[in-house]
Design a protein around this motif. Sequence first.
Motif, short mmCIF file in Angstrom:
data_model
loop_
_atom_site.label_atom_id
_atom_site.label_comp_id
_atom_site.label_asym_id
_atom_site.label_seq_id
_atom_site.Cartn_x
_atom_site.Cartn_y
_atom_site.Cartn_z
N LEU A 31 12.87 14.81 -8.07
CA LEU A 31 12.82 13.40 -8.44
C LEU A 31 13.43 12.53 -7.35
CD1 LEU A 31 12.01 11.49 -10.74
CD2 LEU A 31 14.31 11.75 -11.63
N ILE A 32 14.58 12.92 -6.84
CA ILE A 32 15.24 12.15 -5.79
C ILE A 32 14.40 12.11 -4.52
CG2 ILE A 32 17.25 12.13 -4.24
CD1 ILE A 32 18.87 13.18 -6.69
N LEU A 33 13.85 13.27 -4.14
CA LEU A 33 13.02 13.31 -2.93
C LEU A 33 11.76 12.47 -3.08
CD1 LEU A 33 13.31 17.06 -1.90
CD2 LEU A 33 14.22 15.07 -0.68
N THR A 34 11.19 12.44 -4.28
CA THR A 34 10.00 11.64 -4.51
C THR A 34 10.34 10.14 -4.48
OG1 THR A 34 9.05 13.41 -5.83
CG2 THR A 34 8.05 11.25 -6.07
N ILE A 35 11.50 9.78 -4.98
CA ILE A 35 11.92 8.37 -4.93
C ILE A 35 12.17 7.94 -3.48
CG2 ILE A 35 13.81 6.80 -5.52
CD1 ILE A 35 13.97 8.29 -8.23
N ILE A 36 12.80 8.82 -2.70
CA ILE A 36 13.05 8.51 -1.29
C ILE A 36 11.75 8.33 -0.53
CG2 ILE A 36 13.96 9.46 0.86
CD1 ILE A 36 16.21 10.71 -0.79
N GLY A 37 10.83 9.24 -0.77
CA GLY A 37 9.53 9.18 -0.11
C GLY A 37 8.60 10.17 -0.76
N TRP A 38 7.38 9.81 -0.89
CA TRP A 38 6.42 10.65 -1.60
C TRP A 38 6.24 12.01 -0.92
CZ3 TRP A 38 1.46 12.08 0.21
CH2 TRP A 38 0.68 12.74 -0.73
N LEU A 39 6.11 12.02 0.39
CA LEU A 39 5.84 13.27 1.12
C LEU A 39 6.96 14.31 0.97
CD1 LEU A 39 3.78 14.70 2.85
CD2 LEU A 39 4.87 13.72 4.85
N PRO A 40 8.24 13.95 1.08
CA PRO A 40 9.27 14.97 0.85
C PRO A 40 9.20 15.57 -0.56
CG PRO A 40 10.24 13.06 1.89
CD PRO A 40 8.83 12.69 1.54
N GLY A 41 8.86 14.75 -1.55
CA GLY A 41 8.70 15.26 -2.90
C GLY A 41 7.56 16.24 -3.03
N VAL A 42 6.45 15.96 -2.36
CA VAL A 42 5.30 16.86 -2.39
C VAL A 42 5.63 18.18 -1.70
CG1 VAL A 42 2.95 17.19 -1.53
CG2 VAL A 42 3.60 15.00 -2.54
N ILE A 43 6.27 18.12 -0.56
CA ILE A 43 6.65 19.34 0.16
C ILE A 43 7.60 20.19 -0.68
CG2 ILE A 43 7.91 20.21 2.17
CD1 ILE A 43 6.81 17.75 3.70
N HIS A 44 8.58 19.56 -1.30
CA HIS A 44 9.51 20.29 -2.16
C HIS A 44 8.79 20.91 -3.34
CE1 HIS A 44 12.52 20.55 -5.45
NE2 HIS A 44 13.23 21.11 -4.48
N ALA A 45 7.88 20.19 -3.96
CA ALA A 45 7.15 20.72 -5.11
C ALA A 45 6.32 21.95 -4.72
CB ALA A 45 6.25 19.64 -5.71
N PHE A 46 5.66 21.89 -3.57
CA PHE A 46 4.88 23.05 -3.14
C PHE A 46 5.78 24.25 -2.83
CE2 PHE A 46 1.17 20.28 -2.43
CZ PHE A 46 0.18 21.11 -2.95
N ILE A 47 6.94 24.02 -2.25
CA ILE A 47 7.84 25.13 -1.93
C ILE A 47 8.40 25.75 -3.22
CG2 ILE A 47 10.09 25.70 -0.91
CD1 ILE A 47 9.40 23.66 1.29
N VAL A 48 8.82 24.90 -4.15
CA VAL A 48 9.43 25.39 -5.39
C VAL A 48 8.40 26.07 -6.30
CG1 VAL A 48 10.53 24.59 -7.52
CG2 VAL A 48 11.30 23.74 -5.33
N ASN A 49 7.18 25.53 -6.36
CA ASN A 49 6.18 26.07 -7.27
C ASN A 49 5.33 27.16 -6.64
OD1 ASN A 49 6.84 24.53 -9.48
ND2 ASN A 49 5.59 22.82 -8.82
N ASP A 50 5.79 27.73 -5.54
CA ASP A 50 5.04 28.77 -4.87
C ASP A 50 4.91 29.97 -5.71
OD1 ASP A 50 3.65 30.11 -2.94
OD2 ASP A 50 5.43 30.80 -1.91
#
Length: 50
Positions: A31-50
């Motif tokens: 949530l914090i990464l997505t608020i800071i910027g959309w792309l960091p949130g997307v990258i984190h989601a792909f890494i976590v949901n691997d």
Amino acid sequence: MSLLTIILNIVLPPLAVFMKHGIGKTFLISLILTIIGWLPGVIHAFIVND
């Protein structure tokens, strides 16, 4: 990884992380990464949901 998860990772990263891990530290980071910027949130989601 299902097609729904991939789409949610791109469109709403915190929701995708919530669906897999629930509310916790991982969700808050996403949530914090997505608020800071959309792309960091997307990258984190792909890494976590691997």
